[in-house]
Design an enzyme around this catalytic site. Structure first.
Site, PDB file in Angstrom:
ATOM      1  N   THR A 195       1.081  -1.364   0.090  1.00 17.24           N
ATOM      2  CA  THR A 195      -0.351  -0.466   0.319  1.00 17.24           C
ATOM      3  C   THR A 195       0.955   0.944  -0.141  1.00 17.24           C
ATOM      4  O   THR A 195       2.291   1.422   0.535  1.00 17.24           O
ATOM      5  CB  THR A 195      -1.020   0.183   1.555  1.00 17.24           C
ATOM      6  OG1 THR A 195      -1.752   1.331   0.988  1.00 17.24           O
ATOM      7  CG2 THR A 195      -0.655   0.191   2.586  1.00 17.24           C
TER       8      THR A 195
ATOM      9  N   HIS B  67       1.153 -12.079  13.406  1.00 20.24           N
ATOM     10  CA  HIS B  67       2.307 -13.160  13.723  1.00 20.24           C
ATOM     11  C   HIS B  67       1.903 -15.039  14.083  1.00 20.24           C
ATOM     12  O   HIS B  67       2.700 -15.647  14.294  1.00 20.24           O
ATOM     13  CB  HIS B  67       2.513 -12.944  15.928  1.00 20.24           C
ATOM     14  CG  HIS B  67       3.041 -11.112  15.268  1.00 20.24           C
ATOM     15  ND1 HIS B  67       4.809 -12.053  15.194  1.00 20.24           N
ATOM     16  CD2 HIS B  67       3.193 -10.818  15.086  1.00 20.24           C
ATOM     17  CE1 HIS B  67       4.887 -10.383  15.782  1.00 20.24           C
ATOM     18  NE2 HIS B  67       4.027  -9.482  15.100  1.00 20.24           N
TER      19      HIS B  67
END
Length: 80
Positions: A3, A56
């Site tokens: 992005t 994660h």
């Protein structure tokens, strides 16, 4: 995913991961800055903030850090 938060002049931002993707690389605006370079000389360089958000549960923090380190290395060594 990548992005570009710098499109509207933002130096940096916090990209949000869109599921089912597990990571997103955020790139801020490129701005000229005063930097200390080799031999303690002062120079003007084009600088950019890059951040990397990742899930994660899928990507270990050390692997995420190594990925971002590699991206930075490639950008610093780029010769047009």
């Amino acid at each position: 995913t990548v992005t570009n938060m710098g499109t509207f002049g933002s130096l940096f931002g916090t990209p949000i991961i869109n599921q089912p993707q597990v990571g997103i690389l955020g790139i801020g605006a490129i701005k000229k800055r005063v930097m200390v370079v080799e031999d303690d000389n002062i120079a003007i360089r084009s600088m950019v903030y890059i951040n990397h958000a990742y899930d994660h549960r899928v990507v270990d923090g050390s692997l995420g850090g190594m990925f971002l380190q590699r991206v930075v290395k490639y950008l610093e060594e780029f010769k047009p």
